[in-house]
Design an enzyme around this catalytic site. Sequence first.
Site, PDB file in Angstrom:
ATOM      1  N   HIS A 122     -28.119  55.702 -45.498  1.00 47.07           N
ATOM      2  CA  HIS A 122     -27.625  56.872 -43.852  1.00 47.07           C
ATOM      3  C   HIS A 122     -26.259  56.182 -43.660  1.00 47.07           C
ATOM      4  CE1 HIS A 122     -27.630  58.483 -39.811  1.00 47.07           C
ATOM      5  NE2 HIS A 122     -28.217  59.303 -40.920  1.00 47.07           N
ATOM      6  N   ASP A 199     -34.130  49.656 -41.697  1.00 43.93           N
ATOM      7  CA  ASP A 199     -33.726  51.291 -41.278  1.00 43.93           C
ATOM      8  C   ASP A 199     -34.998  51.824 -41.084  1.00 43.93           C
ATOM      9  OD1 ASP A 199     -33.426  53.444 -40.469  1.00 43.93           O
ATOM     10  OD2 ASP A 199     -31.498  53.788 -41.524  1.00 43.93           O
ATOM     11  N   LYS A 225     -38.137  60.205 -33.927  1.00 42.34           N
ATOM     12  CA  LYS A 225     -39.089  60.823 -35.363  1.00 42.34           C
ATOM     13  C   LYS A 225     -39.999  60.817 -34.888  1.00 42.34           C
ATOM     14  CE  LYS A 225     -34.482  59.970 -37.406  1.00 42.34           C
ATOM     15  NZ  LYS A 225     -33.760  61.020 -37.744  1.00 42.34           N
ATOM     16  N   CYS A 363     -25.700  62.584 -43.551  1.00 43.95           N
ATOM     17  CA  CYS A 363     -25.215  61.291 -43.090  1.00 43.95           C
ATOM     18  C   CYS A 363     -25.599  59.906 -44.423  1.00 43.95           C
ATOM     19  CB  CYS A 363     -26.087  60.746 -41.768  1.00 43.95           C
ATOM     20  SG  CYS A 363     -25.351  61.484 -40.441  1.00 43.95           S
TER      21      CYS A 363
HETATM   22  N1  PMP Z   1     -31.494  56.289 -40.369  1.00 39.27           N
HETATM   23  C1  PMP Z   1     -31.591  56.770 -41.181  1.00 39.27           C
HETATM   24  C2  PMP Z   1     -33.001  56.693 -42.259  1.00 39.27           C
HETATM   25  C3  PMP Z   1     -32.542  58.521 -40.562  1.00 39.27           C
HETATM   26  O1  PMP Z   1     -32.692  59.007 -41.041  1.00 39.27           O
HETATM   27  C4  PMP Z   1     -31.581  58.479 -39.090  1.00 39.27           C
HETATM   28  C5  PMP Z   1     -31.745  59.977 -38.617  1.00 39.27           C
HETATM   29  N2  PMP Z   1     -31.443  60.950 -39.443  1.00 39.27           N
HETATM   30  C6  PMP Z   1     -31.076  56.944 -38.820  1.00 39.27           C
HETATM   31  C7  PMP Z   1     -31.029  56.027 -39.513  1.00 39.27           C
HETATM   32  C8  PMP Z   1     -30.207  57.244 -37.944  1.00 39.27           C
HETATM   33  O2  PMP Z   1     -31.248  57.474 -36.192  1.00 39.27           O
HETATM   34  P1  PMP Z   1     -30.828  57.927 -35.570  1.00 39.27           P
HETATM   35  O3  PMP Z   1     -29.779  58.911 -35.086  1.00 39.27           O
HETATM   36  O4  PMP Z   1     -31.676  57.973 -34.096  1.00 39.27           O
HETATM   37  O5  PMP Z   1     -30.279  56.809 -33.956  1.00 39.27           O
END
Ligand code: PMP
Length: 405
Positions: A122, A199, A225, A363
């Site tokens: 991400h 992560d 999440k 992302c």
């Molecule tokens: N890493 C992964 C694999 C994610 O799916 C996400 C959220 N889409 C994030 C990081 C970032 O998380 P947050 O936006 O809650 O900080």
Amino acid sequence: MLDLEKIRAEFPILQQKIQGKPLIYFDNAATSQKPRQVLDALQQYYTSMNANVHRGIHTLAERATAAFEETREAVRAFINAPSAEQVIFTRGTTESINLVAGSFGRKFIGPGDEIIVTTMEHHSNIVPWQMLCEEKGAVLKVIPINDAGELLLDEYEKLLSERTKLVAVVHVSNALGSVNPVAEVVRLAHQVGARVLVDGAQAAPHYQIDVQALDVDFYAFSGHKVYGPTGIGILYGKLDVLEAMPPYLGGGEMIKEVTFAKTTYNELPYKFEAGTPNIADAVALKEALAFVNQLGQNQIAAHENALLAHATQAVADVPGLRLVGTAQHKASVLSFVVDGLSALDIGMLLDAQGIAVRTGNHCAMPLMQRFGLTGTARASFAVYNTLEEVDSFVAQLRRVVKMMN
Ligand code: PMP
């Protein structure tokens, strides 16, 4: 067996209609919906205990502090951390990763040092490292993947050297669903003395996390999440590294003593929690974790795996559809493209039927580039989703594909 009717009744948002149709919420990898006990905890916090934490001696301050620290302990148990002081509250996975880049990176990364990430990260697990590399003259290396979306561990081994200072890897890919062999990634990194940050944004909702068994140095995830509120997240770290790291943000709460000549810093975890934290959402996060624990993570994973298997089979003969991400170990994410149809069209046409899926690059632009795509459509499942919803989704998808061809 999970009682899905009972579970769904706990989620008020799922009871509504969208575009006149029953809502089918398949955007859980972006954020999950919240059960009543989380919503009630937020309300209860503000109606019975709101006060600033750690600083007051009055009753409300003591209540708020106790509830806030109870969540820290609940998180500790949730990820099997050795001690609660290793659990730091942040705004989410993004902030947790930036904290490590800004603190560990500031102190321990220098010119010529190497940081390894994977192709499927991400942006939040790429950009902070790029910024750090730029500032420090360090080098970012990338572990390639195969066409199924699995890490090439042989290539990873070739990248590792005594120059490697940190490996930052996603546990479960939000765009592909691939579940990475984190324990093996950690084992190999430790052989060259590198630290590993995982992560866990997509893993925490689906799997039992054991930071000690994985032997990770850092583990990050987001409350929102895992059925909790937005704006609250977690960074776990090993004690020795957290103690060696300088503070990230400066301000109240993170200090022991301040004079204009010199400031000494608070102990863990407060050293990393400058300013008034997100108390209400932390307190409610405890209820989200309780919700998951009550159902049982293994039961949740089994249910989601059944949904994924059913969906994977059901879309197999949709004309022109191709799955993106077919790793052997996969969780809860069905990412796909359809010949002649943009992901955006698919998303909009499904929304007209009350079905929420995500479209775009998730992302993860470098990952999309790896597959020669600009984006995919993605259905992602949570514990309250049903096989009937999957069937409706696939039926509507077939209709959309037929209509547009
Ligand atoms: N890493 C992964 C694999 C994610 O799916 C996400 C959220 N889409 C994030 C990081 C970032 O998380 P947050 O936006 O809650 O900080």
